[in-house]
Design an enzyme around this catalytic site. Structure first.
Site, PDB file in Angstrom:
ATOM      1  CG  ASP A 124      39.253   3.699  92.183  1.00  0.00           C
ATOM      2  OD1 ASP A 124      39.092   4.453  93.161  1.00  0.00           O
ATOM      3  OD2 ASP A 124      40.212   3.797  91.396  1.00  0.00           O
ATOM      4  CB  SER A 156      27.871   2.204  88.985  1.00  0.00           C
ATOM      5  OG  SER A 156      27.969   1.063  89.757  1.00  0.00           O
ATOM      6  CG  HIS A 169      35.443   8.704  96.649  1.00  0.00           C
ATOM      7  ND1 HIS A 169      36.710   9.216  96.753  1.00  0.00           N
ATOM      8  CD2 HIS A 169      35.575   7.470  96.131  1.00  0.00           C
ATOM      9  CE1 HIS A 169      37.577   8.322  96.302  1.00  0.00           C
ATOM     10  NE2 HIS A 169      36.910   7.262  95.914  1.00  0.00           N
ATOM     11  CG  HIS A 215      41.684   3.058  95.435  1.00  0.00           C
ATOM     12  ND1 HIS A 215      41.848   4.193  94.671  1.00  0.00           N
ATOM     13  CD2 HIS A 215      42.867   2.854  96.072  1.00  0.00           C
ATOM     14  CE1 HIS A 215      43.085   4.644  94.829  1.00  0.00           C
ATOM     15  NE2 HIS A 215      43.721   3.858  95.679  1.00  0.00           N
ATOM     16  CG  ASP A 216      40.193   6.270  96.852  1.00  0.00           C
ATOM     17  OD1 ASP A 216      41.334   6.766  96.926  1.00  0.00           O
ATOM     18  OD2 ASP A 216      39.645   5.988  95.782  1.00  0.00           O
ATOM     19  CG  ASP A 220      34.028   6.435  84.640  1.00  0.00           C
ATOM     20  OD1 ASP A 220      33.242   7.412  84.601  1.00  0.00           O
ATOM     21  OD2 ASP A 220      35.057   6.423  85.333  1.00  0.00           O
ATOM     22  N   GLY A 264      34.795   2.663  87.867  1.00  0.00           N
ATOM     23  CA  GLY A 264      35.626   3.866  87.951  1.00  0.00           C
ATOM     24  C   GLY A 264      36.831   3.766  87.033  1.00  0.00           C
ATOM     25  CG  PHE A 278      42.723  10.164  90.732  1.00  0.00           C
ATOM     26  CD1 PHE A 278      43.270  11.362  91.186  1.00  0.00           C
ATOM     27  CD2 PHE A 278      41.770  10.202  89.729  1.00  0.00           C
ATOM     28  CE1 PHE A 278      42.864  12.580  90.651  1.00  0.00           C
ATOM     29  CE2 PHE A 278      41.346  11.412  89.186  1.00  0.00           C
ATOM     30  CZ  PHE A 278      41.896  12.603  89.643  1.00  0.00           C
TER      31      PHE A 278
HETATM   32  N1  SAH Z   1      40.444   3.989  88.646  1.00  0.00           N
HETATM   33  C1  SAH Z   1      40.825   5.326  88.208  1.00  0.00           C
HETATM   34  C2  SAH Z   1      40.206   6.439  89.036  1.00  0.00           C
HETATM   35  C3  SAH Z   1      38.711   6.461  89.066  1.00  0.00           C
HETATM   36  S1  SAH Z   1      38.076   8.043  89.542  1.00  0.00           S
HETATM   37  C4  SAH Z   1      42.347   5.463  88.170  1.00  0.00           C
HETATM   38  O1  SAH Z   1      43.076   4.481  88.404  1.00  0.00           O
HETATM   39  O2  SAH Z   1      42.846   6.549  87.904  1.00  0.00           O
HETATM   40  C5  SAH Z   1      36.370   7.704  89.741  1.00  0.00           C
HETATM   41  C6  SAH Z   1      35.582   7.555  88.444  1.00  0.00           C
HETATM   42  O3  SAH Z   1      34.295   7.057  88.818  1.00  0.00           O
HETATM   43  C7  SAH Z   1      35.336   8.841  87.660  1.00  0.00           C
HETATM   44  O4  SAH Z   1      35.860   8.722  86.364  1.00  0.00           O
HETATM   45  C8  SAH Z   1      33.801   8.982  87.625  1.00  0.00           C
HETATM   46  O5  SAH Z   1      33.286   9.414  86.372  1.00  0.00           O
HETATM   47  C9  SAH Z   1      33.341   7.581  87.915  1.00  0.00           C
HETATM   48  N2  SAH Z   1      32.020   7.505  88.559  1.00  0.00           N
HETATM   49  C10 SAH Z   1      31.623   8.115  89.697  1.00  0.00           C
HETATM   50  N3  SAH Z   1      30.358   7.765  90.004  1.00  0.00           N
HETATM   51  C11 SAH Z   1      29.940   6.907  89.027  1.00  0.00           C
HETATM   52  C12 SAH Z   1      28.724   6.193  88.784  1.00  0.00           C
HETATM   53  N4  SAH Z   1      27.693   6.276  89.617  1.00  0.00           N
HETATM   54  N5  SAH Z   1      28.655   5.420  87.674  1.00  0.00           N
HETATM   55  C13 SAH Z   1      29.703   5.321  86.825  1.00  0.00           C
HETATM   56  N6  SAH Z   1      30.884   5.952  87.019  1.00  0.00           N
HETATM   57  C14 SAH Z   1      31.004   6.731  88.103  1.00  0.00           C
HETATM   58 MG    MG Z   2      40.415   5.798  93.871  1.00  0.00          MG
END
Ligand code: SAH
Ligand code: MG
Length: 216
Positions: free
Chosen positions: A141, A124, A144, A169-170, A71, A46, A19
């Site tokens: 990232d 995280s 959300h 990001h986002d 992640d 992420g 993404f």
């Molecule tokens: N950077 C990636 C997109 C990340 S999508 C790219 O370039 O494509 C967001 C990711 O965050 C997902 O894989 C999800 O598993 C992870 N995520 C969401 N909440 C999280 C948390 N609390 N701890 C660890 N990972 C998390």
């Molecule tokens: Mg993103």
């Protein structure tokens, strides 16, 4: 001219599942190259399938530092089965749960960047709770929701070294533009309000902030 990746890195990035649009990826790369000059590790929250990790890893390689990418690999809310950003290929048939770790490892291997990356597999806040080491760049990232984006900020922004970069990001200031909520935008506002960070550039929904003060 901002630093740009070599064509084979760009090709690996574009071939990777994920993404991160190209223009934002190029801005992330330039920020990562600059921050890696501090000689400290770069950290991504992420990983997903490693698309943006390729860029951090190549920036780390150039400076002789390490890229850390964190992640739990079980996917965010909006990536679960039945949700808009779900990809059935990310489901582990044995457990029926999302597992993006194998795809991430293939992505990095294909890009030839494995040795520059350390993957942190877990939640995280749980990893941040025992983290005690300065970082040249933190790229937020991950999840959300306000809970996740907020705890990413609280857990990781304090570790950005003086002169280091916080990249978010986002960030969608206009609710009409957002896809998965405005929590990253609220984190961005918090970072600016803290006076610890100053915005230095933006590209699409990516914001690059520099630590110019103490705190978070
Ligand atoms: N950077 C990636 C997109 C990340 S999508 C790219 O370039 O494509 C967001 C990711 O965050 C997902 O894989 C999800 O598993 C992870 N995520 C969401 N909440 C999280 C948390 N609390 N701890 C660890 N990972 C998390
Ligand atoms: Mg993103």
């Amino acid at each position: 001219m901002p630093a740009a990746p070599e064509p084979e890195i760009l090709a690996a990035f574009e071939a990777a599942k994920g993404f991160m649009p190209l223009d934002e990826g190029l801005a992330l790369y330039a920020a990562a190259v600059e921050a890696a000059g501090l000689g400290l590790p770069l950290l991504e929250v992420g990983t997903y399938c490693g698309r943006s990790t390729i860029l951090l890893a190549d920036a780390a390689r150039r400076a002789g530092v390490t890229a850390l990418t964190l992640d739990h690999h079980r996917g965010s809310e909006e990536q679960q089965p039945g949700w808009e950003y779900h990809d059935p290929e990310t489901v582990d048939p044995e457990t029926g749960l999302m597992d993006t770790l194998p795809t991430f490892r293939r992505t990095l291997h294909r890009a030839g960047l494995e040795e520059h990356v350390v993957a942190l597999v877990g939640r995280s806040p749980q990893i941040a709770a025992f983290w005690n080491s300065p970082l040249g760049l933190v790229f937020v990232d991950g999840g959300h929701t306000d809970e996740h984006a907020g705890s990413d900020y609280e857990g990781w922004a304090p570790h950005v070294a003086e002169g280091g970069l916080l990249v978010i990001h986002d960030v969608f200031p206009d609710p009409a533009d957002e896809f998965t909520g405005q929590a990253p935008y609220r984190v961005y506002l918090r970072a600016l309000e803290s006076r610890a960070f100053t915005e230095i550039s933006d590209a699409g929904s990516l914001r690059v902030l520099r630590r110019t003060g103490t705190g978070r």
